[in-house]
Design an enzyme around this catalytic site. Sequence first.
Site, PDB file in Angstrom:
ATOM      1  N   GLY A  69      29.547  14.676  10.283  1.00 40.83           N
ATOM      2  CA  GLY A  69      30.528  15.760  10.178  1.00 40.83           C
ATOM      3  C   GLY A  69      30.078  16.970  10.989  1.00 40.83           C
ATOM      4  N   ALA A 103      20.756  26.229  22.410  1.00 38.87           N
ATOM      5  CA  ALA A 103      19.322  26.513  22.321  1.00 38.87           C
ATOM      6  C   ALA A 103      18.494  25.336  22.836  1.00 38.87           C
ATOM      7  CB  ALA A 103      18.943  26.852  20.884  1.00 38.87           C
ATOM      8  N   ARG A 158      31.108   9.167  13.455  1.00 37.23           N
ATOM      9  CA  ARG A 158      30.290   8.384  12.526  1.00 37.23           C
ATOM     10  C   ARG A 158      30.342   6.961  13.071  1.00 37.23           C
ATOM     11  NH1 ARG A 158      29.854  12.065   8.147  1.00 37.23           N
ATOM     12  NH2 ARG A 158      31.726  13.260   7.731  1.00 37.23           N
ATOM     13  N   ASP A 175      22.061  14.001   6.737  1.00 35.83           N
ATOM     14  CA  ASP A 175      21.076  12.972   6.375  1.00 35.83           C
ATOM     15  C   ASP A 175      21.314  11.638   7.088  1.00 35.83           C
ATOM     16  OD1 ASP A 175      23.341  12.455   4.900  1.00 35.83           O
ATOM     17  OD2 ASP A 175      22.308  12.157   2.988  1.00 35.83           O
ATOM     18  N   SER A 204      22.565  11.219  10.041  1.00 32.74           N
ATOM     19  CA  SER A 204      22.137  11.398  11.437  1.00 32.74           C
ATOM     20  C   SER A 204      20.613  11.368  11.532  1.00 32.74           C
ATOM     21  CB  SER A 204      22.652  12.731  11.977  1.00 32.74           C
ATOM     22  OG  SER A 204      24.003  12.872  11.658  1.00 32.74           O
ATOM     23  N   THR A 215      24.812  20.533   8.835  1.00 35.21           N
ATOM     24  CA  THR A 215      25.837  20.052   7.891  1.00 35.21           C
ATOM     25  C   THR A 215      26.231  21.209   6.987  1.00 35.21           C
ATOM     26  OG1 THR A 215      26.245  18.679   5.929  1.00 35.21           O
ATOM     27  CG2 THR A 215      23.959  19.086   6.447  1.00 35.21           C
ATOM     28  N   ASP A 247      26.991  20.854   4.013  1.00 35.90           N
ATOM     29  CA  ASP A 247      26.710  20.470   2.621  1.00 35.90           C
ATOM     30  C   ASP A 247      25.448  21.086   2.016  1.00 35.90           C
ATOM     31  OD1 ASP A 247      28.954  18.883   2.844  1.00 35.90           O
ATOM     32  OD2 ASP A 247      27.846  17.029   3.216  1.00 35.90           O
ATOM     33  N   ASP A 264      22.570  19.775   1.748  1.00 35.27           N
ATOM     34  CA  ASP A 264      22.114  18.747   0.810  1.00 35.27           C
ATOM     35  C   ASP A 264      20.749  18.165   1.177  1.00 35.27           C
ATOM     36  OD1 ASP A 264      23.044  17.527   3.097  1.00 35.27           O
ATOM     37  OD2 ASP A 264      24.245  16.014   2.080  1.00 35.27           O
ATOM     38  N   ARG A 298      47.749  32.822 -13.656  1.00 35.27           N
ATOM     39  CA  ARG A 298      47.447  31.387 -13.661  1.00 35.27           C
ATOM     40  C   ARG A 298      45.943  31.097 -13.673  1.00 35.27           C
ATOM     41  NH1 ARG A 298      51.582  29.952  -8.779  1.00 35.27           N
ATOM     42  NH2 ARG A 298      53.368  29.373 -10.045  1.00 35.27           N
ATOM     43  N   ARG A 310      30.054  16.585  -0.614  1.00 36.25           N
ATOM     44  CA  ARG A 310      29.707  15.206  -1.021  1.00 36.25           C
ATOM     45  C   ARG A 310      29.024  15.208  -2.388  1.00 36.25           C
ATOM     46  NH1 ARG A 310      26.765  11.766   3.139  1.00 36.25           N
ATOM     47  NH2 ARG A 310      25.596  13.664   3.485  1.00 36.25           N
ATOM     48  N   GLU A 348      34.936  31.727 -13.188  1.00 35.84           N
ATOM     49  CA  GLU A 348      34.677  31.633 -14.643  1.00 35.84           C
ATOM     50  C   GLU A 348      33.780  30.428 -14.935  1.00 35.84           C
ATOM     51  OE1 GLU A 348      37.620  32.986 -13.663  1.00 35.84           O
ATOM     52  OE2 GLU A 348      36.901  34.800 -14.664  1.00 35.84           O
ATOM     53  N   GLN A 402      36.910  24.196   5.635  1.00 33.63           N
ATOM     54  CA  GLN A 402      35.517  24.600   5.384  1.00 33.63           C
ATOM     55  C   GLN A 402      34.577  24.234   6.532  1.00 33.63           C
ATOM     56  OE1 GLN A 402      34.596  23.549   0.938  1.00 33.63           O
ATOM     57  NE2 GLN A 402      36.367  22.383   1.604  1.00 33.63           N
ATOM     58  N   ARG A 403      35.012  23.336   7.408  1.00 31.13           N
ATOM     59  CA  ARG A 403      34.123  22.906   8.486  1.00 31.13           C
ATOM     60  C   ARG A 403      34.369  23.674   9.784  1.00 31.13           C
ATOM     61  NH1 ARG A 403      33.649  16.925   7.525  1.00 31.13           N
ATOM     62  NH2 ARG A 403      34.192  16.577   9.699  1.00 31.13           N
TER      63      ARG A 403
HETATM   64  O1  F6P Z   1      29.232  16.048   5.224  1.00 26.15           O
HETATM   65  C1  F6P Z   1      30.201  16.997   5.539  1.00 26.15           C
HETATM   66  C2  F6P Z   1      31.496  16.692   4.866  1.00 26.15           C
HETATM   67  O2  F6P Z   1      32.432  17.696   5.204  1.00 26.15           O
HETATM   68  C3  F6P Z   1      31.437  16.513   3.351  1.00 26.15           C
HETATM   69  O3  F6P Z   1      31.370  17.724   2.655  1.00 26.15           O
HETATM   70  C4  F6P Z   1      32.690  15.718   3.094  1.00 26.15           C
HETATM   71  O4  F6P Z   1      32.579  14.969   1.902  1.00 26.15           O
HETATM   72  C5  F6P Z   1      32.766  14.827   4.295  1.00 26.15           C
HETATM   73  O5  F6P Z   1      32.004  15.449   5.319  1.00 26.15           O
HETATM   74  C6  F6P Z   1      34.166  14.581   4.801  1.00 26.15           C
HETATM   75  O6  F6P Z   1      34.073  13.686   5.860  1.00 26.15           O
HETATM   76  P1  F6P Z   1      35.243  13.406   6.894  1.00 26.15           P
HETATM   77  O7  F6P Z   1      35.377  14.600   7.793  1.00 26.15           O
HETATM   78  O8  F6P Z   1      34.783  12.205   7.627  1.00 26.15           O
HETATM   79  O9  F6P Z   1      36.491  13.204   6.082  1.00 26.15           O
END
Ligand code: F6P
Length: 319
Positions: free
Chosen positions: A11, A22, A72, A103, A105, A125, A127, A129, A162, A171, A187, A251-252
Amino acid sequence: MKTIGVLTSGGDAPGMNAAIRAVVRTAIYNECKVYGIRRGFDGLINAKLEEMTLSSVADIIHRGGTMLQTARSDEFMTEAGRKKALNVLNVFNVDGLIVIGGDGSMTGASKLNDLGIPCIGVPGTIDNDLEYTDFTIGFDTAINTVVDAISKIRDTSSSHGRVNIVEVMGRRCGDIALYCGLAGGAESIVLPEMPHDIDKICRKIIRGKNRGKLHSLILLAEGAGSAVEMAKIIEEKTGMETRATILGHIQRGGSPTASDRILASHLAARAVELLLEGKNNRAVGIKCNEMVDIDITEALSMEKKLDMATYKLADILSI
Ligand code: F6P
């Protein structure tokens, strides 16, 4: 070390371009030739290499995504695929490879390293993670994007009175939800690393409503369940109108924050230095504000731990 290859894999993450820049500039500064490999390991298998110059990486430091593109690759998971990748590296006389990614990669980098090409992993990444590093490239930008979205959701949520469940990526890791839950004043925060009690969440919502709160916000990590399902249950149990927002790939994207650009620049330059020092199978990272490098196999064997202090603090502050 005369020729270095660089690729981004898995991702994409904001800051990958700063890392590529760099790598290329540090390598050229040290009189190495650099090949950019398009579309990750898949592109490597298919010989999508191009020589990079100082100007190939001009005007990219502020851009999201990755100018080398990413993928991927199923083929690279096979031994035959990895052998093809190795042949391509040999044909182009590549002496060392820098892999920017998560991870999966890093695992790929280590497998290529085993075949005899020195590889260095740079953690890219959203994540966050990977246990061996406090932060991965892209995480800071992603959490800022989420916090910005949360502020917008708050506006509409309080206008309507609401509950809103915001599902974020990560992930199996809850860091995006955890940090954004704290920064966004949620909350409740629901994470894959911790069991959750839906009745406790509902009690908090009802208590908040009774003392005049206009809305409630719950941060849910994707690895801990579905926002749509949770919204149904909460609406049923509290009687309050509840909506689910899945933030998804927004988010990416986006221009990397200054922190991500700085982290990417440091880690990627260090990766080149490690190759020049004759090192291999190392993952670069940051621990307690110090740059570190560690054997990739060891890095991947470390179990990612939840930041309990942050989790506890978020719980106290959302009383
Ligand atoms: O690892 C990054 C990430 O955005 C995860 O947070 C998410 O679960 C996954 O990749 C989504 O993957 P794709 O872009 O292949 O749907």
